[in-house]
Design an enzyme around this catalytic site. Structure first.
Site, PDB file in Angstrom:
ATOM      1  N   ASN A   6       2.826  -0.249  -7.493  1.00  0.00           N
ATOM      2  CA  ASN A   6       3.687   1.075  -7.452  1.00  0.00           C
ATOM      3  C   ASN A   6       3.810   1.173  -5.927  1.00  0.00           C
ATOM      4  O   ASN A   6       2.715   1.687  -5.243  1.00  0.00           O
ATOM      5  CB  ASN A   6       2.773   2.053  -8.114  1.00  0.00           C
ATOM      6  N   TRP A   7       5.031   1.288  -5.393  1.00  0.00           N
ATOM      7  CA  TRP A   7       5.287   1.252  -3.928  1.00  0.00           C
ATOM      8  C   TRP A   7       5.084   2.872  -3.356  1.00  0.00           C
ATOM      9  O   TRP A   7       5.436   3.209  -2.405  1.00  0.00           O
ATOM     10  CB  TRP A   7       6.474   0.862  -3.490  1.00  0.00           C
ATOM     11  N   LYS A   8       5.298   3.837  -4.398  1.00  0.00           N
ATOM     12  CA  LYS A   8       5.449   5.214  -4.082  1.00  0.00           C
ATOM     13  C   LYS A   8       6.633   5.577  -3.426  1.00  0.00           C
ATOM     14  O   LYS A   8       7.655   4.783  -3.406  1.00  0.00           O
ATOM     15  CB  LYS A   8       4.085   5.624  -3.828  1.00  0.00           C
ATOM     16  N   HIS A  98       2.817   9.789 -14.073  1.00  0.00           N
ATOM     17  CA  HIS A  98       1.766   9.298 -13.180  1.00  0.00           C
ATOM     18  C   HIS A  98       1.285  10.649 -12.405  1.00  0.00           C
ATOM     19  O   HIS A  98       2.014  11.913 -12.579  1.00  0.00           O
ATOM     20  CB  HIS A  98       2.669   8.940 -11.762  1.00  0.00           C
ATOM     21  N   GLU A 100       0.580  11.952  -9.762  1.00  0.00           N
ATOM     22  CA  GLU A 100       1.315  12.468  -8.479  1.00  0.00           C
ATOM     23  C   GLU A 100       2.618  13.215  -8.891  1.00  0.00           C
ATOM     24  O   GLU A 100       2.852  14.434  -8.310  1.00  0.00           O
ATOM     25  CB  GLU A 100       1.756  11.298  -7.564  1.00  0.00           C
ATOM     26  N   GLU A 174      -5.557   5.885 -14.994  1.00  0.00           N
ATOM     27  CA  GLU A 174      -5.544   6.135 -13.422  1.00  0.00           C
ATOM     28  C   GLU A 174      -6.400   7.456 -13.203  1.00  0.00           C
ATOM     29  O   GLU A 174      -5.667   8.628 -12.970  1.00  0.00           O
ATOM     30  CB  GLU A 174      -4.196   6.287 -12.971  1.00  0.00           C
ATOM     31  N   GLY A 180      -6.069   6.424  -4.300  1.00  0.00           N
ATOM     32  CA  GLY A 180      -6.026   6.763  -2.925  1.00  0.00           C
ATOM     33  C   GLY A 180      -7.262   6.962  -2.317  1.00  0.00           C
ATOM     34  O   GLY A 180      -7.186   7.265  -1.021  1.00  0.00           O
ATOM     35  N   SER A 214      -7.387   2.789  -6.663  1.00  0.00           N
ATOM     36  CA  SER A 214      -8.100   1.962  -5.595  1.00  0.00           C
ATOM     37  C   SER A 214      -8.421   0.454  -6.110  1.00  0.00           C
ATOM     38  O   SER A 214      -9.397   0.151  -5.561  1.00  0.00           O
ATOM     39  CB  SER A 214      -9.350   2.684  -5.190  1.00  0.00           C
ATOM     40  N   GLY A 235      -1.621   0.766  -5.922  1.00  0.00           N
ATOM     41  CA  GLY A 235      -0.830   1.384  -5.204  1.00  0.00           C
ATOM     42  C   GLY A 235      -0.991   0.791  -3.643  1.00  0.00           C
ATOM     43  O   GLY A 235      -0.398  -0.077  -3.212  1.00  0.00           O
TER      44      GLY A 235
HETATM   45  P1  13P Z   1      -3.940   3.420  -5.173  1.00  0.00           P
HETATM   46  O1  13P Z   1      -3.926   1.806  -5.652  1.00  0.00           O
HETATM   47  O2  13P Z   1      -3.464   3.635  -3.546  1.00  0.00           O
HETATM   48  O3  13P Z   1      -5.171   4.078  -5.331  1.00  0.00           O
HETATM   49  O4  13P Z   1      -2.983   4.101  -5.884  1.00  0.00           O
HETATM   50  C1  13P Z   1      -3.169   3.954  -7.364  1.00  0.00           C
HETATM   51  C2  13P Z   1      -1.918   4.282  -8.261  1.00  0.00           C
HETATM   52  O5  13P Z   1      -1.535   5.547  -7.914  1.00  0.00           O
HETATM   53  C3  13P Z   1      -0.860   3.302  -8.813  1.00  0.00           C
HETATM   54  O6  13P Z   1      -0.041   3.974  -9.426  1.00  0.00           O
END
Ligand code: 13P
Length: 255
Positions: A6-8, A98, A100, A174, A180, A214, A235
């Site tokens: 997931n590149w966000k 997600h 976020e 998640e 993160g 993470s 991520g």
């Molecule tokens: P991280 O791997 O940066 O914790 O992010 C996880 C995530 O939100 C994947 O969708």
């Protein structure tokens, strides 16, 4: 086994080109694909088509997911992107719900359910995210949160199954406190989620469980258990192609 980057809200065309250059140096992609290991990249909307062209021209067996989509079919929804548009661009599936999106854009459980229905009806593979906040964990309400988030989506999946739609659905646990933060859940936490999903919704949901939060090359092996964890949503670590290769090597390394 499914792995998703997931590149966000990251990357540019140049960065994508370098990223794929680095992945192209690895010669085991076809071997991994033939072993049933599926790898997806989830770029921001503007790069979906570019990424598809790049993957095709490099002959990389890697799929593409969008990070979101609109619940509505089409029409006057300024700024939104429909499931049909994703399909038109050759996208394979979509991340839905997600944390976020829930946290910053007010996405509700019922909107996630709507979107899942829409994705399934158009032939997109849905990856539905769920997970508790630290406060909810401290309050001992994890299982209620999981049921509240997964329940309405599962109802739609059951309806889709009754209409003959057999596309698999993946469920990405998640925990918000792990995203993160450098703090991961432990395998026991994921086992508990798996047990809970099996009890409340049955085997189909439990057998599509992914973990995200993470994950990196140090933590990934300890989070992997056959029959419990069916893949990872990554991520930060997967913004770095070297880390993608290290994680693939840790998980599937033997030639
Ligand atoms: P991280 O791997 O940066 O914790 O992010 C996880 C995530 O939100 C994947 O969708």
């Amino acid at each position: 086994m499914l792995l998703i980057a997931n590149w966000k809200m990251n990357m540019t065309r140049n960065a994508i080109t370098s990223y794929l250059d680095a992945l192209s140096g690895e010669d085991r992609w076809a071997v991994w694909r033939d072993r049933g290991i599926r790898f997806f990249l989830a770029p921001p909307y503007p790069y979906l088509e570019f990424l598809g062209d790049q993957l095709r021209s490099r002959n990389l067996p890697i799929g593409i997911l969008a990070q979101n989509m609109c619940a509505f079919e089409k029409g006057a929804y300024t700024g939104e992107v429909s499931a049909a548009m994703l399909k038109d661009l050759g996208v394979d599936g979509v991340l839905l719900g997600h944390s976020e999106r829930r946290q910053y854009f007010g996405e509700t459980d019922s909107a996630v359910a709507e979107k899942t229905s829409r994705a399934l009806s158009l032939g997109l593979l849905p990856v539905v995210c769920f997970g508790e906040t630290w406060e909810e964990r401290e309050a001992g309400s994890c299982s209620e949160v999981w049921t509240r988030q997964v329940g309405p989506v599962w109802e739609r999946v059951v309806k889709a199954r009754s209409e003959g739609i057999g596309i698999p659905v993946y469920w990405a646990y998640e925990p918000v406190w792990a995203i993160g933060t450098g703090r991961t859940a432990v395998l026991d936490d994921i086992r508990e989620v798996s047990r809970h999903l099996r009890k409340d919704f049955g085997e189909e949901v439990a057998s599509g469980l992914l973990y995200g939060g993470s994950v990196n090359d140090d933590s990934v092996s300890g989070l992997c258990e056959k029959g419990t964890v069916h893949g990872f949503l990554v991520g930060t670590a997967f913004l770095e192609p070297k880390c993608v290769l290290r994680i693939f090597d840790r998980l599937f390394g033997s030639r």
